[in-house]
Design a protein around this motif. Structure first.
Motif, PDB file in Angstrom:
ATOM      1  N   GLN A  52     -47.655  -1.055  38.123  1.00  0.00           N
ATOM      2  CA  GLN A  52     -46.870  -0.364  38.047  1.00  0.00           C
ATOM      3  C   GLN A  52     -46.749   0.716  39.284  1.00  0.00           C
ATOM      4  O   GLN A  52     -46.009   0.962  39.728  1.00  0.00           O
ATOM      5  CB  GLN A  52     -46.000  -0.043  37.216  1.00  0.00           C
ATOM      6  CG  GLN A  52     -46.576  -0.701  35.725  1.00  0.00           C
ATOM      7  CD  GLN A  52     -45.207  -0.091  34.546  1.00  0.00           C
ATOM      8  OE1 GLN A  52     -45.792   0.609  33.761  1.00  0.00           O
ATOM      9  NE2 GLN A  52     -43.414   0.509  34.823  1.00  0.00           N
ATOM     10  N   CYS A 106     -38.035   0.815  30.962  1.00  0.00           N
ATOM     11  CA  CYS A 106     -39.440   0.371  31.702  1.00  0.00           C
ATOM     12  C   CYS A 106     -38.859   1.372  32.909  1.00  0.00           C
ATOM     13  O   CYS A 106     -37.857   1.243  33.744  1.00  0.00           O
ATOM     14  CB  CYS A 106     -39.428  -0.903  32.149  1.00  0.00           C
ATOM     15  SG  CYS A 106     -40.864  -1.654  33.013  1.00  0.00           S
ATOM     16  N   HIS A 148     -45.973  -3.435  25.204  1.00  0.00           N
ATOM     17  CA  HIS A 148     -45.089  -4.042  26.539  1.00  0.00           C
ATOM     18  C   HIS A 148     -46.078  -3.338  27.203  1.00  0.00           C
ATOM     19  O   HIS A 148     -46.531  -4.000  28.456  1.00  0.00           O
ATOM     20  CB  HIS A 148     -44.049  -2.303  26.655  1.00  0.00           C
ATOM     21  CG  HIS A 148     -42.685  -2.105  27.520  1.00  0.00           C
ATOM     22  ND1 HIS A 148     -41.686  -2.364  27.757  1.00  0.00           N
ATOM     23  CD2 HIS A 148     -43.170  -1.465  29.019  1.00  0.00           C
ATOM     24  CE1 HIS A 148     -40.823  -1.788  28.970  1.00  0.00           C
ATOM     25  NE2 HIS A 148     -42.968  -1.833  29.529  1.00  0.00           N
ATOM     26  N   HIS A 152     -47.523  -5.931  31.421  1.00  0.00           N
ATOM     27  CA  HIS A 152     -47.828  -5.493  32.443  1.00  0.00           C
ATOM     28  C   HIS A 152     -48.627  -5.749  33.287  1.00  0.00           C
ATOM     29  O   HIS A 152     -48.997  -6.234  34.626  1.00  0.00           O
ATOM     30  CB  HIS A 152     -47.740  -3.578  32.650  1.00  0.00           C
ATOM     31  CG  HIS A 152     -46.101  -3.566  32.391  1.00  0.00           C
ATOM     32  ND1 HIS A 152     -44.996  -4.010  33.450  1.00  0.00           N
ATOM     33  CD2 HIS A 152     -46.011  -2.612  32.054  1.00  0.00           C
ATOM     34  CE1 HIS A 152     -44.308  -3.549  33.097  1.00  0.00           C
ATOM     35  NE2 HIS A 152     -44.080  -2.246  32.049  1.00  0.00           N
ATOM     36  N   GLU A 193     -39.316   3.121  27.488  1.00  0.00           N
ATOM     37  CA  GLU A 193     -40.415   3.801  28.305  1.00  0.00           C
ATOM     38  C   GLU A 193     -40.402   4.819  29.325  1.00  0.00           C
ATOM     39  O   GLU A 193     -41.307   5.881  29.545  1.00  0.00           O
ATOM     40  CB  GLU A 193     -41.566   1.910  29.350  1.00  0.00           C
ATOM     41  CG  GLU A 193     -42.760   2.880  29.771  1.00  0.00           C
ATOM     42  CD  GLU A 193     -42.576   1.729  30.427  1.00  0.00           C
ATOM     43  OE1 GLU A 193     -42.178   1.593  32.012  1.00  0.00           O
ATOM     44  OE2 GLU A 193     -43.062   0.895  30.414  1.00  0.00           O
TER      45      GLU A 193
HETATM   46 NI    NI Z   1     -42.304  -1.106  31.276  1.00  0.00          NI
END
Ligand code: NI
Length: 203
Positions: A52, A106, A148, A152, A193
């Motif tokens: 991310q 998210c 979760h 990613h 998140e």
């Molecule tokens: Ni996320």
């Protein structure tokens, strides 16, 4: 340390399969861990994966604060608070076939929320920032957060796990039209998140 930019859905880095970390003690990995932690603090979320922040390594950071325990699964299995955890090269093993649906948000899908099925009980393992082994059993919200975040690292965002796309929504719309989601709110607790998903001003 630095606060890093968080990639949003659509950026190809979020679809990458991240590479294993050979040496958690390597300076670039230690710097990455520190930066992810600072970025998480700044964003106000409960978990963040390296992909991310444009770093395709198998590193996630998460926590389950005491005040989020009541965000437990629909079955009410809240569990215990989990301190901030750095998990490197994670492996997840479901401990049962049981799946529960819960709300997720998210930081890479800002302002939105959707209902996502996840395994209710898992074992996860890996190493921490010092290279020491981690092996934990998790249930409820804790298990959801870990699934979760680790998704990613395989290029999977929560909408790709959804089975009822009609539940995908902008948090601000629901806030302005609270009746819209009432039937689901009774069955599915809130999971985000990103705290920003719960903050109207930021959404
Ligand atoms: Ni996320």
């Amino acid at each position: 340390m630095s606060i890093l930019k968080i990639a949003r859905m659509g950026h190809p880095v979020l679809r990458l399969s991240a590479a294993p970390v050979d040496d958690p003690g390597a300076p670039e990995i230690q710097r990455l861990i520190a930066d992810i932690g600072e970025t998480l603090d700044d964003a106000g979320g409960i978990g963040l994966a390296a992909t991310q922040v444009y770093a395709p390594w198998r590193v996630v950071i998460f926590e389950v604060p005491d005040d989020r325990l009541d965000d437990g699964e629909a079955d009410g299995e809240g569990g215990a608070p989990v301190p901030r955890t750095v998990l490197i090269n994670p492996v997840i093993e479901p401990l049962s076939d049981d799946v529960a649906v819960g709300w997720e948000g998210c930081l890479s899908v800002p302002g939105m929320r959707g209902a996502v099925p996840r395994f209710t009980r898992i074992r996860y393992s890996g190493v921490n920032e010092s290279g020491e082994p981690i092996s934990r059993e998790a249930s409820g919200f804790h298990a959801r957060v870990v699934q979760h975040e680790c998704d990613h690292l395989d290029g999977i965002l929560y909408p790709m796990r959804m089975t009822d796309m009609s539940t995908l929504h902008f948090v601000s719309e629901v806030r302005h039209n609270p009746g819209l989601r009432e039937p689901l709110e009774d069955e599915i607790e809130d999971h985000g998140e990103g705290e920003e998903a719960l903050d109207e001003d930021a959404a």
